[in-house]
Design an enzyme around this catalytic site. Sequence first.
Site, PDB file in Angstrom:
ATOM      1  N   ARG A 280       0.855  -1.196   0.000  1.00 23.65           N
ATOM      2  CA  ARG A 280       0.000   0.000   0.000  1.00 23.65           C
ATOM      3  C   ARG A 280       0.891   1.247   0.000  1.00 23.65           C
ATOM      4  O   ARG A 280       0.574   2.258  -0.604  1.00 23.65           O
ATOM      5  CB  ARG A 280      -0.958   0.014   1.198  1.00 23.65           C
ATOM      6  CG  ARG A 280      -1.732   1.315   1.271  1.00 23.65           C
ATOM      7  CD  ARG A 280      -2.942   1.340   2.218  1.00 23.65           C
ATOM      8  NE  ARG A 280      -2.952   0.351   3.249  1.00 23.65           N
ATOM      9  CZ  ARG A 280      -2.248   0.423   4.388  1.00 23.65           C
ATOM     10  NH1 ARG A 280      -1.487   1.467   4.640  1.00 23.65           N
ATOM     11  NH2 ARG A 280      -2.337  -0.539   5.277  1.00 23.65           N
TER      12      ARG A 280
ATOM     13  N   LYS B 104      -8.995   7.568 -18.840  1.00 18.79           N
ATOM     14  CA  LYS B 104      -9.364   8.107 -20.147  1.00 18.79           C
ATOM     15  C   LYS B 104      -8.145   8.141 -21.075  1.00 18.79           C
ATOM     16  O   LYS B 104      -7.622   7.109 -21.425  1.00 18.79           O
ATOM     17  CB  LYS B 104     -10.031   9.478 -19.960  1.00 18.79           C
ATOM     18  CG  LYS B 104     -11.058   9.513 -18.803  1.00 18.79           C
ATOM     19  CD  LYS B 104     -12.303   8.676 -19.047  1.00 18.79           C
ATOM     20  CE  LYS B 104     -13.169   8.482 -17.812  1.00 18.79           C
ATOM     21  NZ  LYS B 104     -13.562   9.661 -17.064  1.00 18.79           N
TER      22      LYS B 104
ATOM     23  N   ASP C 189      -8.657  19.751 -13.430  1.00 18.97           N
ATOM     24  CA  ASP C 189      -8.926  18.406 -13.939  1.00 18.97           C
ATOM     25  C   ASP C 189      -8.545  18.453 -15.418  1.00 18.97           C
ATOM     26  O   ASP C 189      -9.244  19.056 -16.232  1.00 18.97           O
ATOM     27  CB  ASP C 189     -10.413  18.083 -13.742  1.00 18.97           C
ATOM     28  CG  ASP C 189     -10.796  16.685 -14.250  1.00 18.97           C
ATOM     29  OD1 ASP C 189     -10.076  16.150 -15.123  1.00 18.97           O
ATOM     30  OD2 ASP C 189     -11.826  16.150 -13.793  1.00 18.97           O
TER      31      ASP C 189
ATOM     32  N   TYR D 133     -17.448  17.409 -13.736  1.00 19.53           N
ATOM     33  CA  TYR D 133     -17.789  15.995 -13.893  1.00 19.53           C
ATOM     34  C   TYR D 133     -18.820  15.597 -12.820  1.00 19.53           C
ATOM     35  O   TYR D 133     -18.666  15.956 -11.640  1.00 19.53           O
ATOM     36  CB  TYR D 133     -16.504  15.176 -13.764  1.00 19.53           C
ATOM     37  CG  TYR D 133     -16.698  13.686 -13.844  1.00 19.53           C
ATOM     38  CD1 TYR D 133     -16.967  13.063 -15.052  1.00 19.53           C
ATOM     39  CD2 TYR D 133     -16.635  12.896 -12.700  1.00 19.53           C
ATOM     40  CE1 TYR D 133     -17.154  11.700 -15.123  1.00 19.53           C
ATOM     41  CE2 TYR D 133     -16.816  11.520 -12.764  1.00 19.53           C
ATOM     42  CZ  TYR D 133     -17.076  10.937 -13.981  1.00 19.53           C
ATOM     43  OH  TYR D 133     -17.263   9.583 -14.054  1.00 19.53           O
TER      44      TYR D 133
END
Length: 390
Positions: A55, A204, A179, A107
């Site tokens: 992690r 994306k 963003d 978004y």
Amino acid sequence: MAQHPLRREAGLSTLAIHAGQAPDPTTGAVMMPIYQTSTYAQEALGQHKGFEYARTHNATRAALERNLAALEGGTHGLSFASGLAATNALVQTLSAGDHVVCGRNTYGGTYRLFEKVWRRHGLAFTFVDASDSDAVERAFTPATKLVWVETPTNPLMELADIAELSTRAHRVGARVVVDNTFMTPYFQRPLALGADVVMHSVTKYLNGHSDMIGGALITSDEALATELRFLQNAAGAVPGPMDCWLCLRGTKTLAVRMRQHDANARDLAALLEQHPKVSRVFYPGLPSHPQHALACRQASGFGGMLSFIAGDGSLAAGERVFNAFRLFTRAESLGGVESLVCHPASMTHASVPREARLAMGFADGLLRLSVGIEDGADLQADVAQALAAL
Ligand SMILES: *Cc1c(COP(=O)(O)O)cnc(C)c1O
């Protein structure tokens, strides 16, 4: 971990392929290995190679983080299990009572996270038209810590002036987050324009092949990077090594993909704009776009996303065209090599009230295209035959 000896002034295509990764010192493997492990052996008490638990440390993830930082021109990159996990980590740097100014066309998932989750924890959000820098400034309060912008927005392709908003936000001690999912660092580098943090849904364009979910934050703010590194480990929304590797493979071709997305989208936007059955096209690359000059100033291209309104803009007209596409796949998401068509009002933006949509010029029948990298002629033929259904 070995890094490639890159020239300081290396170009973006070179960085995309080499930054953050070098042939594996043990075997010479040219590709970054997928370190699919949760833990690491220690030679003796307190003696290890800097890796204890995955992690906290994973070499495949670290390579991706260095790669993304280099692409955005930042000193620190942090990757997360999704774009929203990256957004969430950034919001976790705030405290109850803090205020965020956010673009109104953000978004949908970002809006949901802010309004439905973080508001309950004592954070305040004001949503404004971020294409109007004065409106953003008017929303500042003494508690404003963050200005959140997405540019261009989805699906109306409105732009926010990153340099201008950064100057104004810094005057009141607030950080600016961009963003940059739609433009990618190939076309737009917000840190160089004055922003403090870049956020990505790497799902994306950065991955580019529609085969993983991931997010990232990039910054050159040392104190913020330290806090984010702590939160990445403390809250634990880390991506798996296989997904990091897929994204690393994706970024290698970012430059060639983006050039083709952009070229295909420009041609389609021009075709749509002069088509008798199309009443409106939203694409910053069109000289008719109200912010075309800003698009040319702050980005080096216009990307592969565009929206249009067919016929009278009714749901029936949009549905006719939507259902007639053959090569474009009807699906949510964007940024992959394959072309997609989306009906935002019923898919990605179903939670936005109809009146709010219409007030922004977002008609019931509006369609959004994620223009892929297929042959332009095939895409144009598909759009033409879909419009012929009207
Ligand atoms: C998809 C997307 C997000 C959310 O990212 P996930 O990876 O789906 O969590 C955020 N911003 C934009 C612009 C997006 O397209």
